[in-house]
Structures are given as structure tokens and as C-alpha cells.
Write an enzyme that holds these catalytic residues in place. Sequence first.
Site, PDB file in Angstrom:
ATOM      1  N   TYR A  88     -13.755  -6.733  -5.580  1.00 50.20           N
ATOM      2  CA  TYR A  88     -14.816  -6.529  -4.594  1.00 50.20           C
ATOM      3  C   TYR A  88     -16.167  -6.326  -5.268  1.00 50.20           C
ATOM      4  O   TYR A  88     -17.182  -6.838  -4.808  1.00 50.20           O
ATOM      5  CB  TYR A  88     -14.495  -5.351  -3.679  1.00 50.20           C
ATOM      6  CG  TYR A  88     -13.255  -5.549  -2.836  1.00 50.20           C
ATOM      7  CD1 TYR A  88     -12.920  -6.795  -2.306  1.00 50.20           C
ATOM      8  CD2 TYR A  88     -12.408  -4.484  -2.560  1.00 50.20           C
ATOM      9  CE1 TYR A  88     -11.791  -6.975  -1.539  1.00 50.20           C
ATOM     10  CE2 TYR A  88     -11.275  -4.654  -1.781  1.00 50.20           C
ATOM     11  CZ  TYR A  88     -10.971  -5.906  -1.275  1.00 50.20           C
ATOM     12  OH  TYR A  88      -9.860  -6.073  -0.504  1.00 50.20           O
ATOM     13  N   GLU A  94       0.816  -1.215   0.000  1.00 47.05           N
ATOM     14  CA  GLU A  94       0.000   0.000   0.000  1.00 47.05           C
ATOM     15  C   GLU A  94       0.853   1.270   0.000  1.00 47.05           C
ATOM     16  O   GLU A  94       0.353   2.354   0.268  1.00 47.05           O
ATOM     17  CB  GLU A  94      -0.968  -0.013   1.184  1.00 47.05           C
ATOM     18  CG  GLU A  94      -2.032  -1.076   1.024  1.00 47.05           C
ATOM     19  CD  GLU A  94      -3.073  -1.075   2.128  1.00 47.05           C
ATOM     20  OE1 GLU A  94      -2.865  -0.413   3.177  1.00 47.05           O
ATOM     21  OE2 GLU A  94      -4.099  -1.752   1.948  1.00 47.05           O
TER      22      GLU A  94
END
Length: 160
Positions: free
Chosen positions: A132, A27
Amino acid sequence: MTLAIRPARPSDAALIHRFVTELAAFEREPDAVEATPESFTEALFASPPAAEAVIAEVEGEPVGFALWFHNFSTWKGKRGLYLEDLYVTPSARGKGVGRALLIHLAGIAAGRGCARFEWSVLDWNQPAIDFYRAMGAVGMDEWTIQRVEGDALARLAALK
């Protein structure tokens, strides 16, 4: 391929710390992790625990984890399940581990009567967003996360 998901154990604290560190590097925040294996032990295995975690294993080898806690919806009048972190090692990606972890957590949320199962995703992580969405998630585009931490938290707490 044998995939299993099991509850985290106190002996997994260093593994969870390693996964969180790897996730932070992915990240683009490799130096942001302040947590330690000891703080994970305290948070996950205190009574009551601050959060819960599961470990995903392929052929008995740990390849990922998910860590979550409960929040509460005043509008629904029920608790929800908030996924703080989901991580799958690079070598295990694309093999259904992330999907299995999400399904597992959805089962926990449904079994506990949760009104919602929520998480955040970085806006630049399009592969995760696409994944997702394919799993049925809906983006909350009108909402933004607000955060107060560190010195700002101390200043806010000191206001009278």
C-alpha cells in the site's frame, strides 16, 4: 495474461462469500464470517445498495474482488470511498491483480469526486502495508478504529 475487472453481479454472491471466507481465514479469523451469499445479494443489489463490489478475473476465471462503500468527510465536505475488503487468491498474488483493483477503485473515487480513498490493514500484515505504501498510501498512525457491536451495541442503543 488477460486481467479484467468487472462489476459484481447477483450471481456472484456465493463467489464473494467464498472470497470473504478465505480472507477471514487469512486474517486469522476463520469462524468470524456471519455473512451469507443471501446477505451479500441483499446488500450489493438492493436499491440503493449498501455497498458495491468488483470481481477480478484472469483468463476469465475469478481470482479476487474488492468491496467498498461511500463515507463522508465533514472536513472536506465531500464523500470518500472506503474499501472494506480486497482479496486476491493465493495463486494469483504477485501478478498485479491487487494493484489493478486499487487502481480501478482509485479511478472510481476520482470519477465520483471523492476527497479520499481509505481502508484499514492489520498491523501484522507487513507485506500488505509495504504494498500500500508503494502505491502511495499514507498510514494514519495517530488514529485508531473504535467499534461497538453485538450486545455492546444493543446496550449503547438502549441508554437514555
